[in-house]
Write a protein that holds these residues in place. Structure first.
Motif: not given
Length: 126
Positions: A59-62, A102-104, A74-75, A121-123
């Protein structure tokens, strides 16, 4: 600030965000990831990209900002909670994914800099 100016800024920010997301898709594709879903969720939070590689669902935050450090900061904790809520929704609709790793992750973008991919980037707290 006028409503028209806010609306123009929101449109420009939205276009910049979509452009950044597609740049992140291209960048991650070169690393062997494939896109499963783009922009899952909606008002109140969304997952920018859901990618797969091997046995991993990512799961990717851009985040695109003036600098890579600004993008990374910004996260926030609130943003993580919103992302995790959307991940739980996606997993409820895609139970097959629970058998995967699963990972972020995040992809940070800044002008004239190569993208920075940060796995885990976070657990995840699901």
């Amino acid at each position: 600030m006028s409503e028209a100016l806010r609306s123009r800024r929101a449109r420009r920010s939205g276009l910049s965000g979509r452009r950044g997301e597609w740049l992140a898709v291209a960048f991650l594709s070169l690393k062997g990831y494939r896109l499963l879903q783009h922009r899952f969720g909606g008002k109140g939070g969304e997952i920018d990209l859901i990618m797969a590689r091997g046995n991993d669902i990512v799961f990717v935050e851009v985040k695109a900002r003036a600098s890579l450090d600004d993008a990374a900061s910004a996260i926030t904790a609130d943003k993580r909670r919103l992302i995790e809520a959307r991940i739980r929704q996606w997993l409820a609709r895609n139970p097959w994914a629970m058998q995967r790793n699963l990972r972020a992750d995040a992809v940070f973008l800044a002008p004239w800099r190569p993208p920075r991919h940060v796995p885990r980037v976070f657990e995840l707290v699901l």
